[in-house]
Write an enzyme that holds these catalytic residues in place. Structure first.
Site, PDB file in Angstrom:
ATOM      1  N   HIS A  83       1.357   0.717 -13.122  1.00  0.00           N
ATOM      2  CA  HIS A  83       2.142  -0.486 -13.532  1.00  0.00           C
ATOM      3  C   HIS A  83       3.620   0.090 -13.354  1.00  0.00           C
ATOM      4  O   HIS A  83       3.989   0.888 -14.051  1.00  0.00           O
ATOM      5  CB  HIS A  83       1.650  -0.820 -14.891  1.00  0.00           C
ATOM      6  CG  HIS A  83       2.392  -2.235 -15.088  1.00  0.00           C
ATOM      7  ND1 HIS A  83       2.147  -3.349 -14.865  1.00  0.00           N
ATOM      8  CD2 HIS A  83       3.372  -2.333 -16.116  1.00  0.00           C
ATOM      9  CE1 HIS A  83       2.833  -4.420 -15.232  1.00  0.00           C
ATOM     10  NE2 HIS A  83       3.810  -3.616 -16.218  1.00  0.00           N
TER      11      HIS A  83
ATOM     12  N   ASN B 276      -4.961   2.129 -13.267  1.00  0.00           N
ATOM     13  CA  ASN B 276      -3.917   1.505 -12.518  1.00  0.00           C
ATOM     14  C   ASN B 276      -2.571   1.804 -12.854  1.00  0.00           C
ATOM     15  O   ASN B 276      -2.306   2.650 -13.537  1.00  0.00           O
ATOM     16  CB  ASN B 276      -4.033  -0.108 -13.449  1.00  0.00           C
ATOM     17  CG  ASN B 276      -3.245  -1.057 -12.899  1.00  0.00           C
ATOM     18  OD1 ASN B 276      -3.135  -1.404 -11.696  1.00  0.00           O
ATOM     19  ND2 ASN B 276      -2.434  -1.915 -13.569  1.00  0.00           N
TER      20      ASN B 276
ATOM     21  N   ASN C 243       1.654   3.090  -2.609  1.00  0.00           N
ATOM     22  CA  ASN C 243       0.989   3.991  -3.575  1.00  0.00           C
ATOM     23  C   ASN C 243      -0.079   4.564  -2.789  1.00  0.00           C
ATOM     24  O   ASN C 243      -0.747   5.803  -3.230  1.00  0.00           O
ATOM     25  CB  ASN C 243       0.569   3.162  -4.875  1.00  0.00           C
ATOM     26  CG  ASN C 243       1.698   3.160  -5.827  1.00  0.00           C
ATOM     27  OD1 ASN C 243       2.318   4.472  -6.374  1.00  0.00           O
ATOM     28  ND2 ASN C 243       2.425   2.140  -6.108  1.00  0.00           N
TER      29      ASN C 243
ATOM     30  N   GLY D  78       0.661  -1.459  -0.033  1.00  0.00           N
ATOM     31  CA  GLY D  78       0.023   0.216  -0.054  1.00  0.00           C
ATOM     32  C   GLY D  78       0.773   1.257   0.039  1.00  0.00           C
ATOM     33  O   GLY D  78       0.236   2.320   0.474  1.00  0.00           O
TER      34      GLY D  78
ATOM     35  N   GLN E 155       9.007   7.163  -8.402  1.00  0.00           N
ATOM     36  CA  GLN E 155       8.575   7.707  -9.312  1.00  0.00           C
ATOM     37  C   GLN E 155       6.848   7.523  -9.374  1.00  0.00           C
ATOM     38  O   GLN E 155       6.042   8.275  -9.839  1.00  0.00           O
ATOM     39  CB  GLN E 155       9.013   7.622 -10.814  1.00  0.00           C
ATOM     40  CG  GLN E 155      10.494   7.626 -11.181  1.00  0.00           C
ATOM     41  CD  GLN E 155      10.640   9.487 -10.593  1.00  0.00           C
ATOM     42  OE1 GLN E 155       9.866  10.026 -11.346  1.00  0.00           O
ATOM     43  NE2 GLN E 155      11.696   9.604  -9.941  1.00  0.00           N
ATOM     44  N   GLU E 156       6.607   6.347  -8.997  1.00  0.00           N
ATOM     45  CA  GLU E 156       5.251   5.906  -9.039  1.00  0.00           C
ATOM     46  C   GLU E 156       4.437   6.905  -7.981  1.00  0.00           C
ATOM     47  O   GLU E 156       3.365   7.207  -8.189  1.00  0.00           O
ATOM     48  CB  GLU E 156       4.975   4.344  -8.123  1.00  0.00           C
ATOM     49  CG  GLU E 156       5.474   3.345  -9.502  1.00  0.00           C
ATOM     50  CD  GLU E 156       5.046   1.806  -8.934  1.00  0.00           C
ATOM     51  OE1 GLU E 156       3.952   1.775  -8.430  1.00  0.00           O
ATOM     52  OE2 GLU E 156       6.084   1.212  -9.123  1.00  0.00           O
TER      53      GLU E 156
ATOM     54  N   MET F 278      -3.676  -7.256  -6.780  1.00  0.00           N
ATOM     55  CA  MET F 278      -3.031  -8.303  -7.496  1.00  0.00           C
ATOM     56  C   MET F 278      -4.370  -9.369  -8.127  1.00  0.00           C
ATOM     57  O   MET F 278      -4.061 -10.405  -8.026  1.00  0.00           O
ATOM     58  CB  MET F 278      -2.156  -9.122  -6.758  1.00  0.00           C
ATOM     59  CG  MET F 278      -0.975  -8.522  -6.349  1.00  0.00           C
ATOM     60  SD  MET F 278      -0.121  -7.657  -7.513  1.00  0.00           S
ATOM     61  CE  MET F 278       0.781  -9.026  -8.125  1.00  0.00           C
ATOM     62  N   ARG F 279      -5.255  -8.638  -8.648  1.00  0.00           N
ATOM     63  CA  ARG F 279      -6.458  -9.525  -9.306  1.00  0.00           C
ATOM     64  C   ARG F 279      -6.757  -8.763 -10.566  1.00  0.00           C
ATOM     65  O   ARG F 279      -6.656  -7.527 -10.782  1.00  0.00           O
ATOM     66  CB  ARG F 279      -7.792  -9.386  -8.696  1.00  0.00           C
ATOM     67  CG  ARG F 279      -7.526  -9.748  -7.029  1.00  0.00           C
ATOM     68  CD  ARG F 279      -7.219 -11.187  -6.810  1.00  0.00           C
ATOM     69  NE  ARG F 279      -8.211 -12.137  -7.517  1.00  0.00           N
ATOM     70  CZ  ARG F 279      -7.903 -13.448  -7.808  1.00  0.00           C
ATOM     71  NH1 ARG F 279      -6.691 -13.779  -7.427  1.00  0.00           N
ATOM     72  NH2 ARG F 279      -8.858 -14.190  -8.282  1.00  0.00           N
TER      73      ARG F 279
END
Ligand code: GRF
Length: 201
Positions: A110, A108, A15, A13, A174-175, A91-92
Site C-alpha cells: 500500500h 498487500n 511491483n 505490474g 521504495q515499494e 484493485m479488488r
C-alpha cells in the site's frame, strides 16, 4: 508455506516486475507459480509472459457474488500449490473466501504509512492532509481492508511542492525494494502474529 507465489494484479505490474527481478537476481528465493489479473489489458500480463510465467485473466465481472469470485481465485491458486499470495496493485477488495483459504498468507502493498490513508488515492490523501512523511506499507491481508499486521514500512518525505505523481514516483521506488524484502521475510517463516503485530523471531 511453499515458496510458490501467486501474484494478483490489475494494471501496470511494476511491483510484479520487482518480484520477478528479485527472483532472477537471486535476492529472493521463490517461484512465481501464476499471475492472475482481473483486467484483460493489464500491462503486468505482458511482464509475466516476457518472464515465462503462467498468467490468467479472471474477470471480476459476471459472478453472482464477491465470494463466488474469491472462491474461484482461491481454487486457481491452490491448484498451483501457491503458498503465498501477493496482491500487487490488485484493485479488488479480497473477501472472506480468499482470506480464509490463505490465513496470514496473503500480502498487500500500500502506497502510504498505514493506518494513515487506507483505500484508493493514498498519495493524493497524503498531500491533501499535509503530512510531511509518507511511504509504503507491506502487510498481511485480513478481512479488514488495509488493516492487517504490518510486515514492514519504508518512509519517504513529502515535499511542499509535490504533485501526486511526484510523490507516487518517490514512493514506488521504495515499494520496489520493500515488496521483495517483505516476501522474503514472510517466506522464511521466522515470525508470528501477536494480536495485530507482526513480530520477527
Ligand atoms: C502501487 O502503488 C501499490 O502500492 C498499489 O497499487 C500500485 C500498483 O502499481 N497497491 P503496480 O501495478 O505494481 O505498478
Amino acid at each position: 508455506m511453499t515458496r510458490r507465489l501467486g501474484v494478483l494484479i490489475s494494471g501496470r505490474g511494476s511491483n510484479l516486475q520487482s518480484l520477478i527481478d528479485a527472483i532472477a537476481s537471486g535476492r529472493l528465493d521463490a517461484t512465481i507459480a501464476v499471475v492472475i489479473s482481473n483486467q484483460a489489458d493489464a500491462l503486468g500480463l505482458e511482464r509475466a509472459r516476457a518472464a515465462g510465467i503462467e498468467s490468467l485473466v479472471v474477470s471480476h465481472r459476471g459472478w453472482s457474488s464477491r465470494e463466488a469470485y474469491d472462491r474461484t481465485l482461491a481454487r486457481e491458486l491452490q491448484s498451483r500449490d501457491v503458498g503465498l499470495v501477493c496482491l500487487a496493485g490488485f484493485m479488488r477488495i479480497v473477501g472472506a473466501s480468499l482470506v480464509d483459504a490463505y490465513p496470514n498468507a496473503i500480502l498487500n502493498i500500500h502506497p502510504a504509512l498505514l493506518p494513515s490513508f487506507p483505500g484508493v488515492d493514498a498519495q493524493r490523501q497524503a498531500i491533501d492532509h499535509g503530512v510531511k512523511i509518507s511511504g509504503v506499507t507491506v502487510h498481511l491481508v485480513t478481512r479488514d481492508l488495509d488493516a492487517g499486521p504490518i510486515v514492514l514500512q519504508r518512509a519517504v518525505p513529502v515535499l511542499d511542492d509535490d504533485t501526486e505523481a511526484a510523490l507516487a514516483a518517490r514512493i514506488i521506488e521504495q515499494e520496489h525494494l520493500a515488496y521483495p524484502e517483505a516476501v522474503g521475510i514472510v517466506l522464511d517463516g521466522a515470525w508470528r502474529v501477536e494480536g495485530r503485530r507482526f513480530v520477527r523471531l
